[in-house]
Design a protein around this motif. Structure first.
Motif, PDB file in Angstrom:
ATOM      1  N   LEU A 368       0.885  -1.144  -0.025  1.00  0.00           N
ATOM      2  CA  LEU A 368       0.161   0.057   0.051  1.00  0.00           C
ATOM      3  C   LEU A 368       0.869   1.210  -0.003  1.00  0.00           C
ATOM      4  N   VAL A 369       0.383   2.181  -0.777  1.00  0.00           N
ATOM      5  CA  VAL A 369       1.113   3.475  -0.620  1.00  0.00           C
ATOM      6  C   VAL A 369       0.247   4.668  -0.338  1.00  0.00           C
ATOM      7  N   LEU A 370       0.120   4.921   0.912  1.00  0.00           N
ATOM      8  CA  LEU A 370      -0.770   6.000   1.508  1.00  0.00           C
ATOM      9  C   LEU A 370      -0.353   7.415   2.045  1.00  0.00           C
ATOM     10  N   ASP A 371      -1.067   8.351   1.889  1.00  0.00           N
ATOM     11  CA  ASP A 371      -0.932   9.483   2.426  1.00  0.00           C
ATOM     12  C   ASP A 371      -0.868   9.696   3.720  1.00  0.00           C
ATOM     13  N   GLU A 372      -1.051  10.992   4.469  1.00  0.00           N
ATOM     14  CA  GLU A 372      -0.635  11.230   5.761  1.00  0.00           C
ATOM     15  C   GLU A 372      -2.168  10.797   6.512  1.00  0.00           C
ATOM     16  N   GLN A 373      -3.344  10.733   5.863  1.00  0.00           N
ATOM     17  CA  GLN A 373      -4.210  10.178   6.463  1.00  0.00           C
ATOM     18  C   GLN A 373      -4.845   8.831   6.003  1.00  0.00           C
ATOM     19  N   ASP A 374      -3.857   8.093   5.561  1.00  0.00           N
ATOM     20  CA  ASP A 374      -3.917   6.653   5.481  1.00  0.00           C
ATOM     21  C   ASP A 374      -4.732   6.508   4.156  1.00  0.00           C
ATOM     22  N   GLN A 375      -4.866   7.216   3.153  1.00  0.00           N
ATOM     23  CA  GLN A 375      -5.764   7.042   1.987  1.00  0.00           C
ATOM     24  C   GLN A 375      -4.789   6.835   0.682  1.00  0.00           C
ATOM     25  N   PRO A 376      -5.149   5.936  -0.012  1.00  0.00           N
ATOM     26  CA  PRO A 376      -4.156   5.746  -1.194  1.00  0.00           C
ATOM     27  C   PRO A 376      -4.023   7.060  -2.040  1.00  0.00           C
ATOM     28  N   VAL A 377      -2.747   7.076  -2.362  1.00  0.00           N
ATOM     29  CA  VAL A 377      -2.134   8.113  -3.051  1.00  0.00           C
ATOM     30  C   VAL A 377      -2.445   7.844  -4.770  1.00  0.00           C
TER      31      VAL A 377
END
Length: 544
Positions: A368-377
């Motif tokens: 998984l590659v996620l942003d600071e809010q644990d959402q996929p980039v």
């Protein structure tokens, strides 16, 4: 093993059904190679040349000699340099069901006592002296004084009051009744994390998960019985052990050539002497090897079947020079002792090998590659790397609080790496999210060094930051607010005093700051934290 987080049974069943986990333990793994390749050379160092049959025989004799002192379930800190005895002891302990803790030669009191405290280890294996004539016997005495659980100390060399390890390893009898290697699903040894939040966390590896990564790595790296791998990196490193490393070589029936001096002069001599086919390096060693090869007009790098580089990001420009100027068969490796490993493949384009860190070992490595809010980039964007899979741990040893933040509730490991995934499936490492300095592949936790420095009576405040370095990738600089008096105006003397203080404290040499700057006032962020970005700017550098 108590203190370890097991794989959920549904995942364990899946990995067994897929054939990833074969139910073989590491003791059986060595026996299988000894039976298949009895006369092939397995280990070569300055003193010994062992074939597989002799290697296993020495393991059995050593295990038998150690049996009166150790029993299944015990923990033992293993801190030996690149010598044949390292591998013999590793397998001998496993054959007894003892769990090795893989310390590095550079570790000192601060790290070793922590490993003993975390595991209640009752045994410690080391040499008498190491680099810079460091006395490991004194270290052992210090740790024993603090931790009563440490009862057995085995020293290779002048043992003094400790057990004479060399004499024990000369035992010529075998008592197979004392062998009790753990089942394949259980923890076989404890590897070390990069230590981003202090002294290294302990990583529990099972026979099943580790051997899966070893076998697949050996296939990806195309190792076979003719392979000879030069090992000048510390043998206990995860990279050195399994990517594909010594265990990959043992699986394929090849030989490990051990060297304790990574300089190109010494390494090239070993390559010639032993017809080495493969070598693995960290980026900090690549430039000296290239420079020496160019100066000597030495084509030895191009004669290697493969040069692996891992442990830190290899600059694209250096990778390009290796391929285009030195005609090197380069393989980039990106991974972590906790699990996930990526390799560039031999059939990839030059651009992929230069610009990326390759692709994952297994199709069941979940990324998984996620942003600071644990959402996929968005596709191709930089984000935080999370992973789980058939050889990625589900938790650190004896670290329940840390595990709550290092792992998601559904078992994904937060690696701390910033990456992006390309359309071709290759991963590109863009940096670290954690407060950590990567000094030539050796990880330095800023918090650990800062906490020790502020115990000095004249240090008021301190911040450790990374500064770019052409050779090592990064070095460390400590900003220090000093409580001055009329006798210590000399900043050079102050810096020497602090470095000696850290050395006397027992901090590993690579963690001691490369540069020390004394500062009267620290900059702060709006959140009241020391502004390390501003400190880097004061050094006229740009953060990595």
């Amino acid at each position: 093993m108590l203190g370890c987080v097991a794989y959920p049974e549904e995942f364990a069943e899946k990995y067994r059904a897929l054939g990833y986990w074969k139910g073989q333990n590491l003791s059986e793994f060595l026996t299988a190679s000894a039976q298949q390749y009895p006369t092939n050379l397995a280990v070569i160092d300055q003193q010994y040349t062992l074939n597989y049959q002799d290697f296993e025989t020495w393991v059995n004799r050593t295990a038998s000699a150690l049996a009166p002192y150790l029993q299944a379930g015990d923990k033992a800190v293993l801190q030996l340099p690149n010598r044949a005895e390292f591998y013999v002891l590793f397998f001998a302990l496993i054959r007894l069901g003892v769990v090795p803790i893989m310390a590095l030669s550079a570790h000192r009191y601060n790290e070793i006592q922590s490993f003993v405290a975390q595991t209640q280890a009752n045994a410690y294996f080391a040499t008498d002296f190491g680099a810079q004539r460091f006395d490991y016997r004194q270290l052992a005495e210090q740790v024993k004084h603090r931790h009563s659980c440490l009862e057995q100390v085995f020293i290779l060399g002048e043992a003094q009051a400790h057990h004479d390890l060399a004499a024990l390893m000369q035992n010529t009898t075998v008592n197979a009744q004392c062998f009790a290697a753990s089942p394949a699903s259980e923890v076989v040894f404890l590897q070390l994390s990069g230590g981003s939040t202090g002294t290294p966390k302990l990583i529990p590896r099972t026979h099943d998960d580790y051997l899966y990564s070893v076998r697949e790595s050996a296939h990806i790296c195309r190792l076979d019985s003719r392979s000879r791998l030069l090992m000048v990196l510390p043998a206990a490193h995860n990279f050195s052990m399994s990517s594909a490393g010594a265990l990959g070589i043992f699986y394929a029936g090849g030989a490990v050539v051990l060297g304790q001096d990574p300089s190109p002069e010494a390494a090239f001599a070993l390559i010639k002497q032993h017809q080495v086919t493969d070598a693995c390096l960290v980026p900090a060693l690549v430039r000296p090897w290239m420079d020496y090869a160019a100066q000597q007009q030495e084509p030895i790098l191009s004669q290697l079947r493969c040069l692996q580089v891992g442990g830190a990001r290899l600059p694209n420009a250096v990778a390009a020079r290796l391929i285009h100027e030195f005609d090197v068969k380069l393989q980039q490796v990106f991974g972590m002792a906790e699990g996930l490993v990526n390799y560039t493949r031999f059939d990839m384009t030059a651009e992929q090998i230069i610009s990326t860190q390759g692709t994952k070992i297994s199709e069941h490595d979940e990324i998984l590659v996620l942003d600071e809010q644990d959402q996929p980039v968005a596709e191709g964007e930089v984000g935080h790397l999370l992973t789980r899979g058939p050889y990625t741990i589900r938790g650190y040893y004896q670290a329940p609080e840390h595990n709550q933040t290092a792992f998601t509730p559904d078992g994904f490991y937060r690696t701390g790496d910033l990456v992006r995934l390309r359309e071709d499936g290759c991963i590109v490492v863009e940096g670290r999210a954690k407060e950590q300095i990567n000094r030539g592949g050796e990880k330095i936790a800023t918090e650990e060094v800062e906490q020790i420095l502020v115990t000095h009576p004249q240090v008021r405040l301190v911040a450790l930051v990374a500064m770019p370095d052409d050779m090592l990738g990064e070095k460390s600089c400590a900003f220090v607010a000093w409580q001055c008096d009329e006798h210590d105006a000399n900043v050079t003397r102050r810096a020497m005093q602090l470095r000696q203080y850290l050395k006397d404290y027992g901090l590993a040499a690579y963690k001691i700051p490369d540069r020390i700057e004394f500062i009267d006032h620290f900059p702060y962020t709006a959140f009241g934290k020391i502004d390390k970005k501003s400190l880097r700017k004061q050094l006229d550098i740009t953060p990595a």
